[in-house]
Design a protein around this motif. Structure first.
Motif, PDB file in Angstrom:
ATOM      1  N   HIS A  46      -4.746   8.454   7.114  1.00  0.00           N
ATOM      2  CA  HIS A  46      -5.136   9.432   7.345  1.00  0.00           C
ATOM      3  C   HIS A  46      -5.159  10.563   6.294  1.00  0.00           C
ATOM      4  CE1 HIS A  46      -4.462   9.074  11.743  1.00  0.00           C
ATOM      5  NE2 HIS A  46      -3.442   7.962  11.500  1.00  0.00           N
ATOM      6  N   ALA A  47      -4.837  10.078   4.920  1.00  0.00           N
ATOM      7  CA  ALA A  47      -4.822  10.980   3.865  1.00  0.00           C
ATOM      8  C   ALA A  47      -5.066   9.917   2.506  1.00  0.00           C
ATOM      9  CB  ALA A  47      -3.525  12.068   3.722  1.00  0.00           C
ATOM     10  N   THR A  48      -5.314  10.797   1.392  1.00  0.00           N
ATOM     11  CA  THR A  48      -5.351   9.847   0.205  1.00  0.00           C
ATOM     12  C   THR A  48      -4.120   9.313  -0.272  1.00  0.00           C
ATOM     13  OG1 THR A  48      -5.487  11.903  -1.128  1.00  0.00           O
ATOM     14  CG2 THR A  48      -7.674  11.261  -0.333  1.00  0.00           C
ATOM     15  N   LYS A  49      -3.086  10.109  -0.019  1.00  0.00           N
ATOM     16  CA  LYS A  49      -1.887   9.444  -0.659  1.00  0.00           C
ATOM     17  C   LYS A  49      -1.379   8.316   0.074  1.00  0.00           C
ATOM     18  CE  LYS A  49      -0.335  13.690  -2.621  1.00  0.00           C
ATOM     19  NZ  LYS A  49       0.553  14.819  -2.786  1.00  0.00           N
ATOM     20  N   PRO A  50      -0.789   7.363  -0.604  1.00  0.00           N
ATOM     21  CA  PRO A  50      -0.152   6.245   0.269  1.00  0.00           C
ATOM     22  C   PRO A  50       1.049   6.835   1.187  1.00  0.00           C
ATOM     23  CG  PRO A  50       0.368   5.970  -1.928  1.00  0.00           C
ATOM     24  CD  PRO A  50      -0.666   7.185  -1.719  1.00  0.00           C
ATOM     25  N   ARG A  51       1.472   5.901   2.032  1.00  0.00           N
ATOM     26  CA  ARG A  51       2.513   6.391   2.904  1.00  0.00           C
ATOM     27  C   ARG A  51       3.924   5.925   1.950  1.00  0.00           C
ATOM     28  NH1 ARG A  51       4.629   1.631   5.238  1.00  0.00           N
ATOM     29  NH2 ARG A  51       3.403  -0.130   5.142  1.00  0.00           N
ATOM     30  N   VAL A  52       4.961   6.371   2.459  1.00  0.00           N
ATOM     31  CA  VAL A  52       6.013   6.427   1.704  1.00  0.00           C
ATOM     32  C   VAL A  52       6.885   4.995   2.604  1.00  0.00           C
ATOM     33  CG1 VAL A  52       8.313   7.236   1.095  1.00  0.00           C
ATOM     34  CG2 VAL A  52       6.232   8.502   1.013  1.00  0.00           C
ATOM     35  N   SER A  62       0.786  -1.224   0.127  1.00  0.00           N
ATOM     36  CA  SER A  62      -0.006  -0.079   0.077  1.00  0.00           C
ATOM     37  C   SER A  62       0.832   1.388  -0.021  1.00  0.00           C
ATOM     38  CB  SER A  62      -1.142  -0.022   1.145  1.00  0.00           C
ATOM     39  OG  SER A  62      -0.147  -0.044   2.454  1.00  0.00           O
ATOM     40  N   GLY A  63       2.170   1.149   0.371  1.00  0.00           N
ATOM     41  CA  GLY A  63       2.927   2.383   0.273  1.00  0.00           C
ATOM     42  C   GLY A  63       3.839   2.384  -1.031  1.00  0.00           C
ATOM     43  N   VAL A  64       4.611   3.390  -1.192  1.00  0.00           N
ATOM     44  CA  VAL A  64       5.283   3.906  -2.377  1.00  0.00           C
ATOM     45  C   VAL A  64       6.798   3.794  -2.032  1.00  0.00           C
ATOM     46  CG1 VAL A  64       3.267   4.801  -3.439  1.00  0.00           C
ATOM     47  CG2 VAL A  64       4.968   6.337  -2.009  1.00  0.00           C
ATOM     48  N   VAL A  65       7.348   3.701  -3.072  1.00  0.00           N
ATOM     49  CA  VAL A  65       9.170   4.094  -3.466  1.00  0.00           C
ATOM     50  C   VAL A  65       9.035   5.459  -3.727  1.00  0.00           C
ATOM     51  CG1 VAL A  65      11.234   3.525  -4.096  1.00  0.00           C
ATOM     52  CG2 VAL A  65       9.730   1.783  -3.242  1.00  0.00           C
ATOM     53  N   TRP A  75       8.772  16.906   3.913  1.00  0.00           N
ATOM     54  CA  TRP A  75       8.414  16.367   5.252  1.00  0.00           C
ATOM     55  C   TRP A  75       6.940  16.115   5.635  1.00  0.00           C
ATOM     56  CZ3 TRP A  75      10.728  14.716   9.523  1.00  0.00           C
ATOM     57  CH2 TRP A  75      10.170  14.686  10.705  1.00  0.00           C
ATOM     58  N   SER A  76       6.102  16.920   4.997  1.00  0.00           N
ATOM     59  CA  SER A  76       4.516  16.736   4.985  1.00  0.00           C
ATOM     60  C   SER A  76       4.457  15.400   4.131  1.00  0.00           C
ATOM     61  CB  SER A  76       4.057  17.796   4.165  1.00  0.00           C
ATOM     62  OG  SER A  76       4.294  19.045   4.978  1.00  0.00           O
ATOM     63  N   ARG A  77       5.015  15.251   2.961  1.00  0.00           N
ATOM     64  CA  ARG A  77       4.822  13.954   2.569  1.00  0.00           C
ATOM     65  C   ARG A  77       5.238  12.473   3.078  1.00  0.00           C
ATOM     66  NH1 ARG A  77       3.020  10.202   0.991  1.00  0.00           N
ATOM     67  NH2 ARG A  77       2.931   9.388  -1.057  1.00  0.00           N
ATOM     68  N   LEU A  78       6.295  12.746   3.798  1.00  0.00           N
ATOM     69  CA  LEU A  78       6.930  11.736   4.413  1.00  0.00           C
ATOM     70  C   LEU A  78       6.139  11.190   5.708  1.00  0.00           C
ATOM     71  CD1 LEU A  78      10.822  12.147   4.486  1.00  0.00           C
ATOM     72  CD2 LEU A  78       9.308  10.800   3.031  1.00  0.00           C
ATOM     73  N   MET A  79       5.331  11.999   6.366  1.00  0.00           N
ATOM     74  CA  MET A  79       4.642  12.053   7.664  1.00  0.00           C
ATOM     75  C   MET A  79       3.218  11.591   7.428  1.00  0.00           C
ATOM     76  SD  MET A  79       6.855  12.384   9.880  1.00  0.00           S
ATOM     77  CE  MET A  79       5.734  12.349  11.224  1.00  0.00           C
ATOM     78  N   ILE A  80       3.052  11.339   6.287  1.00  0.00           N
ATOM     79  CA  ILE A  80       1.530  10.621   5.865  1.00  0.00           C
ATOM     80  C   ILE A  80       1.501   9.122   6.374  1.00  0.00           C
ATOM     81  CG2 ILE A  80      -0.089   9.925   4.057  1.00  0.00           C
ATOM     82  CD1 ILE A  80       0.656  12.286   2.528  1.00  0.00           C
ATOM     83  N   GLU A  81       0.635   9.022   7.232  1.00  0.00           N
ATOM     84  CA  GLU A  81       0.363   7.701   7.729  1.00  0.00           C
ATOM     85  C   GLU A  81      -0.850   7.128   7.094  1.00  0.00           C
ATOM     86  OE1 GLU A  81       2.245   6.207   9.809  1.00  0.00           O
ATOM     87  OE2 GLU A  81       3.296   7.894  10.600  1.00  0.00           O
ATOM     88  N   ASP A  82      -0.855   5.729   7.140  1.00  0.00           N
ATOM     89  CA  ASP A  82      -1.970   4.894   6.548  1.00  0.00           C
ATOM     90  C   ASP A  82      -3.354   5.353   7.200  1.00  0.00           C
ATOM     91  OD1 ASP A  82      -0.122   3.448   4.914  1.00  0.00           O
ATOM     92  OD2 ASP A  82      -0.072   1.901   6.447  1.00  0.00           O
TER      93      ASP A  82
END
Length: 585
Positions: A128-134, A43-46, A119-126
């Motif tokens: 909590h947002a439409t974008k997948p976590r890193v 579910s995450g991305v590289v 930083w905002s992109r890295l701190m996205i958790e499963d």
């Protein structure tokens, strides 16, 4: 000196027997090893942070490499989120910094805004947002490497730091090369894994104190190039050779393929070209107008424009040797691709290249010093020694396949750091290697807020300090260029470009500039009518680099008198350097 040092490759002899399935399988195994999808949470991305994956002129060979690496990661089961300087998506665009000495280069602009965006992109958790976590971050040569590494350390995201460029030799940075080692060393120390492109460059980086560089990548996949070379018709190869030799296919043919930039030292190739040999330049880059002025068929043939790798396969087959005098490479994609097509290489004895050529057997070509006092004789002797390879392309191909098995793939590195993060690493650190740094899983959920805040503040401070330093350097460079003082090659290029740019607004001035040493200026404010019609206004100096200004105020090799004078006035400049006179064959 003989007019034809070796017999040129005949089109018929360039054809090799059909490639067997076993040999193709061996090639695929060596040049590209696909990895099974990782067992990590998909579910995450590289997250991939690079200058570009499309613009060879602005990013160099790094663009081609990362285009292939991104595809390899996707084939390995990873979802890639690509961030580049030239991205058209504002959500994945890295802010661009325009270098004063090389404005066409694609690089990032450090700053607080970019740091906060990452930083905002890295701190996205499963959840909590439409974008997948890193899941992991991969970055290559950027100004913001250290702030990015601090952000990954604070967020607990595994970081792969890939070093592809010898930035210590870049214009401007070479004034203080220790600064490059400091920046790369700091980023490498914070990274989970640090990888480069060749064993020789890894050894050089460790000698500079960056001891965390322990592995190197395998070369890029060459399946498409090999297939295109095999499928090319004899008529196509013959037509390409005729184009590269300006209609003289019986002459021995040396080909430089790639980016036309100052660090490639293209002038040394021109200087060392033996009598009776054709030297073809194929590519593009910031020195395009300089290289175009060298066009002097059939001695020097200039064919501007980047070509697709599949089309380059025909170029490799048509050439007798590929050549490069660059001491800047960290691997060198062109001689590797050419070898898989059966074409040997004559290369500078320097990092990257000396990993590809075995000096004992010389199965793939030869190494020499183009910058030596006897560069021309050294090139001629190397051509004589390696001439048997022209009729034995399979020997070259076999040597290339053998080298292709050395190194790791990007998928293996990513799977390793993700497996280590989840506690199921497949590969462990080699305790016998004094340079090996144990992998640091650092699960993100176990990070303390204090460390997160500390890393974020340090990243902010570093980015602000670096941005300030770059701003001061830019002001100084522009100021010194304005008063006519150059302390880097790029500044000299830009000052010459600005002079030409001003000349386009005043054709009489342009005529005087371009008529230097040519005798076509008829007066202080008057010029020849035919020249007025032929004179082409130069591009803006903000877009195209120009050559170093000469002592007479012109631009060395970049005046319109270059190709124009040869056609109209029958110039008797020297064969290689433009300074000595010789009988032209």
């Amino acid at each position: 000196m003989p007019s034809s040092p070796v017999s040129p490759r005949r089109v018929g002899s360039a054809t090799s027997p059909p490639t067997t399935p076993n040999s193709m399988a061996s090639d695929r195994a060596g040049a590209f090893a696909s990895s099974a999808p990782t067992s990590c949470d998909e579910s995450g991305v590289v997250m991939l942070l690079v200058p570009s994956v499309t613009d060879i002129n602005g990013a160099g060979g790094v663009a081609a490499r990362w285009r292939e690496y991104a595809r390899e990661l996707e084939r390995g089961g990873h979802v890639v989120e690509l961030w580049t300087v030239d991205s058209r998506d504002p959500d994945t665009t890295i802010p661009r910094y325009h270098l004063a000495n090389f404005p066409g280069t694609l690089t990032d602009s450090p700053g607080v805004g970019f740091v906060w965006k990452i930083w905002s992109r890295l701190m996205i958790e499963d959840g909590h947002a439409t974008k997948p976590r890193v899941n992991a971050v991969i970055m290559t040569d950027l100004f913001s490497n250290v702030p990015l590494a601090l952000l990954c350390a604070g967020a607990g995201v595994p970081l792969v730091y890939s070093i592809h460029t010898d930035i210590a030799q870049l214009d401007g940075i070479n004034l203080l090369p220790s600064s490059a080692a400091f920046l790369q060393g700091c980023a490498g120390r914070l990274a989970t894994a640090c990888v480069t492109t060749s064993p020789s460059f890894a050894k050089q980086l460790r000698a500079r104190g960056i001891r965390w560089v322990t592995r190197h990548y395998r070369p890029l996949p060459v399946n498409a190039v090999v297939s295109a070379a095999r499928d090319a018709s004899e008529e196509d190869v013959a037509a390409t050779r005729a184009e590269m030799t300006a209609g003289s296919p019986d002459r021995p043919l040396l080909a430089y393929v790639g980016r036309w930039s100052a660090e490639k030292r293209l002038h040394l190739l021109k200087k060392c070209r033996p009598t009776g040999v054709t030297l073809a330049f194929i590519g593009d880059g910031p020195m395009r107008r300089v290289v175009e002025s060298w066009h002097d068929p059939p001695r020097v043939v200039v064919l501007p424009g980047m070509r697709k790798r599949e089309r380059l396969a025909v170029v490799y087959r048509a050439a007798d040797w590929v050549v490069s005098a660059s001491a800047f490479e960290t691997f060198g994609n062109v001689p590797y691709e050419a070898a898989h097509c059966g074409t040997p290489a004559l290369l500078q004895d320097a990092q990257g290249f000396n990993d590809q050529i075995d000096t004992n057997t010389e199965d793939r070509g030869a190494l020499l010093f183009f910058d030596g006092a006897d560069g021309e004789d050294a090139l001629l002797k190397a051509m004589d020694r390696t001439s048997p390879l022209l009729s034995d392309p399979e020997r070259v191909k076999n040597a290339a396949r053998e080298k292709a098995k050395d190194g790791v793939t990007i998928s293996e590195i990513v799977n390793e750091v993700l497996g280590e993060r989840s506690g199921s690493a497949v590969v462990t650190a080699d305790e016998t290697n004094p340079y090996t740094k144990p992998l640091n899983p650092n699960p993100r959920r176990e990070k303390k807020k204090k460390r997160r805040h500390a890393c974020l503040l340090l990243a902010f401070a570093w980015a602000i300090g670096l941005a300030a330093i770059l701003a001061v350097m830019k002001v100084c460079m522009v100021g010194f260029m304005w008063v006519g003082i150059d302390f880097t090659a790029g500044m000299a290029h830009q000052r010459g470009a600005k002079k030409k740019w001003r000349a386009r607004r005043n054709l009489s001035v342009g005529g005087d500039l371009d008529a230097l040493n040519d005798g076509r200026a008829t007066g202080a404010g008057k010029q020849n009518d035919s020249f007025s019609k032929t004179y082409a206004s130069p591009p803006s100096p903000a877009r195209v680099l120009k050559p170093r200004a000469d002592r007479n105020g012109g631009a060395t090799g970049d005046v319109a008198a270059g190709a124009f004078a040869r056609k109209k006035a029958g110039s008797t400049m020297g064969l290689a350097t433009g300074r000595r006179r010789a009988t032209r064959l």
